[in-house]
Scaffold this active site. Sequence first.
Site, PDB file in Angstrom:
ATOM      1  N   ARG A 132      26.721  84.280  -4.933  1.00 61.75           N
ATOM      2  CA  ARG A 132      25.341  84.693  -4.612  1.00 61.75           C
ATOM      3  C   ARG A 132      24.562  83.594  -3.895  1.00 61.75           C
ATOM      4  O   ARG A 132      23.352  83.443  -4.111  1.00 61.75           O
ATOM      5  CB  ARG A 132      24.565  85.090  -5.872  1.00 61.75           C
ATOM      6  CG  ARG A 132      25.057  86.337  -6.539  1.00 61.75           C
ATOM      7  CD  ARG A 132      24.921  87.560  -5.641  1.00 61.75           C
ATOM      8  NE  ARG A 132      25.107  88.772  -6.421  1.00 61.75           N
ATOM      9  CZ  ARG A 132      26.294  89.257  -6.775  1.00 61.75           C
ATOM     10  NH1 ARG A 132      27.406  88.659  -6.389  1.00 61.75           N
ATOM     11  NH2 ARG A 132      26.384  90.358  -7.497  1.00 61.75           N
ATOM     12  N   SER A 137      20.340  92.811 -10.094  1.00 63.36           N
ATOM     13  CA  SER A 137      20.413  91.701 -11.057  1.00 63.36           C
ATOM     14  C   SER A 137      19.308  90.699 -10.742  1.00 63.36           C
ATOM     15  O   SER A 137      19.215  90.219  -9.616  1.00 63.36           O
ATOM     16  CB  SER A 137      21.745  90.970 -10.937  1.00 63.36           C
ATOM     17  OG  SER A 137      22.808  91.824 -11.236  1.00 63.36           O
ATOM     18  N   GLU A 170      18.351  85.189  -9.352  1.00 65.80           N
ATOM     19  CA  GLU A 170      19.075  85.576  -8.138  1.00 65.80           C
ATOM     20  C   GLU A 170      18.094  86.076  -7.083  1.00 65.80           C
ATOM     21  O   GLU A 170      18.269  85.887  -5.891  1.00 65.80           O
ATOM     22  CB  GLU A 170      20.064  86.703  -8.498  1.00 65.80           C
ATOM     23  CG  GLU A 170      21.105  86.925  -7.439  1.00 65.80           C
ATOM     24  CD  GLU A 170      21.513  88.366  -7.314  1.00 65.80           C
ATOM     25  OE1 GLU A 170      21.060  89.040  -6.376  1.00 65.80           O
ATOM     26  OE2 GLU A 170      22.298  88.814  -8.176  1.00 65.80           O
TER      27      GLU A 170
HETATM   28  N1  EPU Z   1      27.006  92.999 -20.720  1.00 61.94           N
HETATM   29  C1  EPU Z   1      26.335  93.036 -21.936  1.00 61.94           C
HETATM   30  N2  EPU Z   1      25.388  94.003 -22.121  1.00 61.94           N
HETATM   31  C2  EPU Z   1      25.107  94.932 -21.166  1.00 61.94           C
HETATM   32  C3  EPU Z   1      25.772  94.891 -19.931  1.00 61.94           C
HETATM   33  C4  EPU Z   1      26.722  93.911 -19.725  1.00 61.94           C
HETATM   34  O1  EPU Z   1      26.576  92.236 -22.824  1.00 61.94           O
HETATM   35  O2  EPU Z   1      24.226  95.759 -21.412  1.00 61.94           O
HETATM   36  C5  EPU Z   1      28.034  91.951 -20.516  1.00 61.94           C
HETATM   37  C6  EPU Z   1      29.412  92.446 -20.909  1.00 61.94           C
HETATM   38  O3  EPU Z   1      30.118  91.361 -21.467  1.00 61.94           O
HETATM   39  C7  EPU Z   1      30.016  92.827 -19.575  1.00 61.94           C
HETATM   40  C8  EPU Z   1      29.425  91.763 -18.676  1.00 61.94           C
HETATM   41  O4  EPU Z   1      28.101  91.579 -19.156  1.00 61.94           O
HETATM   42  O5  EPU Z   1      31.407  92.769 -19.595  1.00 61.94           O
HETATM   43  C9  EPU Z   1      29.418  92.099 -17.211  1.00 61.94           C
HETATM   44  O6  EPU Z   1      28.609  93.254 -16.992  1.00 61.94           O
HETATM   45  P1  EPU Z   1      28.691  94.068 -15.629  1.00 61.94           P
HETATM   46  O7  EPU Z   1      30.084  94.432 -15.352  1.00 61.94           O
HETATM   47  O8  EPU Z   1      27.681  95.163 -15.710  1.00 61.94           O
HETATM   48  O9  EPU Z   1      28.295  93.031 -14.500  1.00 61.94           O
HETATM   49  P2  EPU Z   1      27.250  91.835 -14.416  1.00 61.94           P
HETATM   50  O10 EPU Z   1      27.994  90.556 -14.492  1.00 61.94           O
HETATM   51  O11 EPU Z   1      26.150  92.039 -15.388  1.00 61.94           O
HETATM   52  C10 EPU Z   1      27.510  91.556 -11.860  1.00 61.94           C
HETATM   53  C11 EPU Z   1      26.627  91.484 -10.633  1.00 61.94           C
HETATM   54  C12 EPU Z   1      26.180  92.864 -10.210  1.00 61.94           C
HETATM   55  C13 EPU Z   1      27.414  93.692  -9.904  1.00 61.94           C
HETATM   56  C14 EPU Z   1      28.299  93.735 -11.164  1.00 61.94           C
HETATM   57  C15 EPU Z   1      29.597  94.427 -10.907  1.00 61.94           C
HETATM   58  C16 EPU Z   1      25.571  89.314 -10.787  1.00 61.94           C
HETATM   59  C17 EPU Z   1      24.309  88.557 -11.009  1.00 61.94           C
HETATM   60  N3  EPU Z   1      25.483  90.631 -10.927  1.00 61.94           N
HETATM   61  O12 EPU Z   1      26.712  92.037 -12.937  1.00 61.94           O
HETATM   62  O13 EPU Z   1      25.452  92.714  -9.014  1.00 61.94           O
HETATM   63  O14 EPU Z   1      27.069  94.997  -9.507  1.00 61.94           O
HETATM   64  O15 EPU Z   1      28.617  92.386 -11.586  1.00 61.94           O
HETATM   65  O16 EPU Z   1      30.428  93.602 -10.171  1.00 61.94           O
HETATM   66  O17 EPU Z   1      26.594  88.712 -10.475  1.00 61.94           O
HETATM   67  C18 EPU Z   1      23.293  92.434  -8.089  1.00 61.94           C
HETATM   68  O18 EPU Z   1      23.684  91.339  -7.668  1.00 61.94           O
HETATM   69  O19 EPU Z   1      22.114  92.838  -7.896  1.00 61.94           O
HETATM   70  C19 EPU Z   1      24.186  93.240  -8.884  1.00 61.94           C
HETATM   71  C20 EPU Z   1      23.809  94.394  -9.439  1.00 61.94           C
END
Ligand code: EPU
Length: 336
Positions: A163, A237, A332
């Site tokens: 990012r 995010s 971000e």
């Molecule tokens: N999790 C929780 N609670 C929740 C949701 C998630 O504990 O309610 C934890 C879980 O351990 C889960 C982990 O967070 O396994 C990862 O969650 P998720 O797959 O939803 O992805 P993220 O890391 O929260 C990132 C990106 C998103 C992107 C998703 C999918 C960043 C800052 N965000 O989110 O990007 O869509 O992965 O690849 O890296 C964005 O940048 O605006 C964005 C939405």
Amino acid sequence: MTKVLEDFDLTSYNTFHVPVRAEYFSSFGSMDDLLELSSHFGNHQKLIIGGGSNLLFTKDVGGLVLQNKIRGIEIISEDENFVFVNAGAGVVWHELVLFAVNHQWGGIENLSLIPGFVGAAPIQNIGAYGVELCNVFEELEAFHLKDREIHKIKKDDCEFGYRKSVFKNKSKGQYAILNITLRLNKKPVFNIGYGAIQKQLEQMNTGELSVKAISDAVIQIRQSKLPDPAVIGNAGSFFKNPIIDFESFQEVKKIFPEMPSYPAGEKIKVPAAWLIEQCGFKGIRVGNTGCYKNQPLVLVNYGNATGSEIFEFSERIIQTVREKFQITLEREVNIF
Ligand code: EPU
């Protein structure tokens, strides 16, 4: 000259829908428009925006806000394996994804439905479901606002990271991105390592794996997890997933053994969503803002939030997470 509006309402130009005003506002659909505007407003501060989907305005914006509307998608060359596609910075990102998907060219299907315009994609190095823009990026053209020259910037000079890019760091605010060139794959290599995609594909029962099937799966996942900015103001995010060194991770893991983590080179990436949820913020509402019910990493505007209200709430999250885990979340979203 291209029309310039004064004291312009930016509410519908930012996906948080916060009501701030720009001293001056205009848009440009070509290099000529941009040259003309930048010479008339030579001494004014300029802020270039695209879809407004990764920014939070905390106050009115002085100077000239310019929306990039440079359109057009063009194939510039191809060989047996690859096709090089150039897109204007004002193209809606998902339109470019659909263009690739309809041709069955691989590379950006995992990045389906990310809000915003093409020009913002390299600034953020957008990423989702195991793919980042830098995986397919070749080069871009950008107008240097001070030198008033067009620079061609190759991938290596963009200094892409998680990012981040040179455009968020040492070249911040210096350029208007004009167009980007991507290298798409005629013989797609599918990236379905991310668990949620596999599950979704199984549920959809689409049969043979294809660029379209993956794109459809990603669209379904995003629609089920993330709030639609047209319905509820948000900027995706709000924080990055923190990357911490191995020693710090081991310390904190002793206290919170259930903490999820992913390798990130020599370091460890911890999901910010988990940290925020553990602090009790998931789904909570404070005044006009809060953390989204299905994904606490996404801050939302329930209707009448101001940018500073959302910012203050994000400060509270950062402090609480720091007190509990000794981990500092980084935003971000770009704050203005
Ligand atoms: N999790 C929780 N609670 C929740 C949701 C998630 O504990 O309610 C934890 C879980 O351990 C889960 C982990 O967070 O396994 C990862 O969650 P998720 O797959 O939803 O992805 P993220 O890391 O929260 C990132 C990106 C998103 C992107 C998703 C999918 C960043 C800052 N965000 O989110 O990007 O869509 O992965 O690849 O890296 C964005 O940048 O605006 C964005 C939405």
